[in-house]
Scaffold this active site. Sequence first.
Site, PDB file in Angstrom:
ATOM      1  N   LYS A   8      42.403  -0.032 -16.131  1.00 14.78           N
ATOM      2  CA  LYS A   8      41.503  -0.781 -15.254  1.00 14.78           C
ATOM      3  C   LYS A   8      40.914  -1.975 -15.984  1.00 14.78           C
ATOM      4  O   LYS A   8      40.791  -1.953 -17.208  1.00 14.78           O
ATOM      5  CB  LYS A   8      40.334   0.132 -14.826  1.00 14.78           C
ATOM      6  CG  LYS A   8      40.681   1.214 -13.848  1.00 14.78           C
ATOM      7  CD  LYS A   8      39.435   2.041 -13.516  1.00 14.78           C
ATOM      8  CE  LYS A   8      39.756   3.143 -12.516  1.00 14.78           C
ATOM      9  NZ  LYS A   8      40.186   2.646 -11.209  1.00 14.78           N
TER      10      LYS A   8
ATOM     11  N   ARG B 277      44.781  12.025  -6.920  1.00 16.03           N
ATOM     12  CA  ARG B 277      45.659  12.736  -5.983  1.00 16.03           C
ATOM     13  C   ARG B 277      46.586  13.695  -6.720  1.00 16.03           C
ATOM     14  O   ARG B 277      47.003  14.716  -6.177  1.00 16.03           O
ATOM     15  CB  ARG B 277      46.430  11.711  -5.135  1.00 16.03           C
ATOM     16  CG  ARG B 277      47.325  10.806  -5.924  1.00 16.03           C
ATOM     17  CD  ARG B 277      47.720   9.555  -5.145  1.00 16.03           C
ATOM     18  NE  ARG B 277      46.649   8.556  -5.098  1.00 16.03           N
ATOM     19  CZ  ARG B 277      46.751   7.378  -4.488  1.00 16.03           C
ATOM     20  NH1 ARG B 277      47.871   7.052  -3.861  1.00 16.03           N
ATOM     21  NH2 ARG B 277      45.744   6.546  -4.486  1.00 16.03           N
TER      22      ARG B 277
HETATM   23  N1  BES Z   1      38.675   6.660  -9.223  1.00 17.27           N
HETATM   24  C1  BES Z   1      39.414   5.600  -8.630  1.00 17.27           C
HETATM   25  C2  BES Z   1      38.849   5.155  -7.275  1.00 17.27           C
HETATM   26  C3  BES Z   1      37.438   4.602  -7.276  1.00 17.27           C
HETATM   27  C4  BES Z   1      37.228   3.239  -7.315  1.00 17.27           C
HETATM   28  C5  BES Z   1      36.362   5.446  -7.161  1.00 17.27           C
HETATM   29  C6  BES Z   1      35.936   2.733  -7.285  1.00 17.27           C
HETATM   30  C7  BES Z   1      35.069   4.947  -7.133  1.00 17.27           C
HETATM   31  C8  BES Z   1      34.859   3.599  -7.187  1.00 17.27           C
HETATM   32  C9  BES Z   1      40.855   6.032  -8.408  1.00 17.27           C
HETATM   33  O1  BES Z   1      41.357   6.919  -9.348  1.00 17.27           O
HETATM   34  C10 BES Z   1      41.710   4.815  -8.480  1.00 17.27           C
HETATM   35  O2  BES Z   1      41.765   4.244  -9.528  1.00 17.27           O
HETATM   36  N2  BES Z   1      42.332   4.440  -7.364  1.00 17.27           N
HETATM   37  C11 BES Z   1      43.158   3.296  -7.314  1.00 17.27           C
HETATM   38  C12 BES Z   1      44.440   3.672  -6.611  1.00 17.27           C
HETATM   39  C13 BES Z   1      45.521   2.637  -6.715  1.00 17.27           C
HETATM   40  C14 BES Z   1      46.002   2.519  -8.140  1.00 17.27           C
HETATM   41  C15 BES Z   1      46.658   3.021  -5.801  1.00 17.27           C
HETATM   42  C16 BES Z   1      42.417   2.212  -6.538  1.00 17.27           C
HETATM   43  O3  BES Z   1      41.681   2.546  -5.602  1.00 17.27           O
HETATM   44  O4  BES Z   1      42.535   1.053  -6.901  1.00 17.27           O
HETATM   45 MN    MN Z   2      42.175   5.939 -11.029  1.00 19.29          MN
END
Ligand code: BES
Ligand code: MN
Length: 500
Positions: A276, A350
Amino acid sequence: MTDAPKLGFGPFAAPARGVLIVFCDDGVKFGSATAKALGSATGLVARAAKAERFTGRSGSSLDLIVPEGLKVARLVVIGAGKTSALEEKDFLKLGGLAMGKVPVSAAETTVFADLPDGPLEPEQAADLAQGIRLRAYAFDRYKTKRGDEDKSPEKRSITVAVGDVGAVRKAFDGREAIAGGVLMARDLVNEPANVLYPEEFARRTAVLKKAGVAVEVLDMKAMKKLGMNALLGVGQGSERESRVVVMRWNGGKKSDAPVAFIGKGVCFDTGGISIKPASGMEDMKGDMAGAACVVGLMQALAARKAKVNAVGLIGLVENMPDGNAQRPGDIVKSMSGQTIEIINTDAEGRLVLADVIWYAAQRFKPKFMIDLATLTGAIIVALGQEFAGMFANNDELAERLSKSGEATGEKVWRMPLAPEYDKMIDSRFADVKNTGGSRWAGAITAAQFIKRFVDDKIPWAHLDIAGTGFDSRQNDINRSWGSGWGVRLLDRLVRDYYER
Ligand code: BES
Ligand code: MN
Ligand code: ZN
């Protein structure tokens, strides 16, 4: 650090010292118990209201210091607005507003649970007291310097004055149990990831045993034996070992199938190799808010001796980049036997849920399953922080969740599942891939992925709480970052529909 004030109940009587907090409606009318306590100060209050243009609008307030005719040092009048159709969430809010008006310097505070229609019903007064509890919570264990807390007396107490003390105490028992669960969940969410890693999280669930919950921890060996490779793949880049915790509360009939709650417990989500960006990454210490809710809920159900059989399962991992971390392109075999192609290591929640949900269904054959997960940024794009996204394979369960959400103020909005979205996660190399490959419908393809690990014979709902699990804004009943969202919602669902 200031300790939370002691909360108690007593009969209506004009207090001889401290702070008095009373409520009025949008005509600045008071209940008779309040009017009696105000006595000769009634005219002063009316003049102050006029001078301040205070109309009793919901959420507004009027402060009077050393009011003539009263013995207290401060009188606070809080507007309750229109008082004809107040419900649970409104009384919580009134309690929160009252707590918000208690100065740090106040040793003794009295809150009159009274409105123009008369004293609050025991249930309503108990909701108000719960609102006080929730608002009084602060996560300040890492603050070593004092602010204006040095004005704070050694002991602080809040007495809620009510019509029927015995009945309110009784009604508050259950509310106190629920508040305890919410605060436990908030503590877990607020805790930083260097302190709260999977093993430590698992250790902390042991306190539930005191309330009568059976707690079982699956270690690496147990998870490997079960074939939880989707979950284990997420944790493999971390120095910290992964864990699954199984919590069981048996308050129902022996023969009754349990209800099941499953939580995403990513103690920290760096994104892994699909790392990230730096900005805001600190929030990912809260990526275990789903698991925290499940723990808080199990605590609440047990503490109030809910007449239901319930199981809570949480998947605890840390998602880190490392020489041993999972790569995009890797293929893992989940416990269900289905193979998963990893497209993006940041779509890790997931993967954790896939194995834990499968395990929960196999082992417990539950009446229904609800999973909670801070799963996608996409659900925040869709719904912001006001509603959690709800996905369900069963209309009745979805309907019940919506109703519970309206009542508690922890609202859910149903989102679609459909075969067209399902196609987006077919993989070229494996049975399924862990992202849809596009940002479109990101929350839906995530839910669609989880659905592949759910037996449609079991009613199931997935709550995407990425927007609601933690919140940098403050509201009337929460001043901390971790919200404890979902504990009150799911407790209410169980209470209204599944207790014998
Ligand atoms: N934990 C994150 C989602 C999240 C984002 C929770 C902001 C709380 C606040 C999750 O694991 C994630 O990184 N999701 C990605 C999925 C994508 C890579 C398909 C996302 O939402 O960008
Ligand atoms: Mn994630
Ligand atoms: Zn995550």
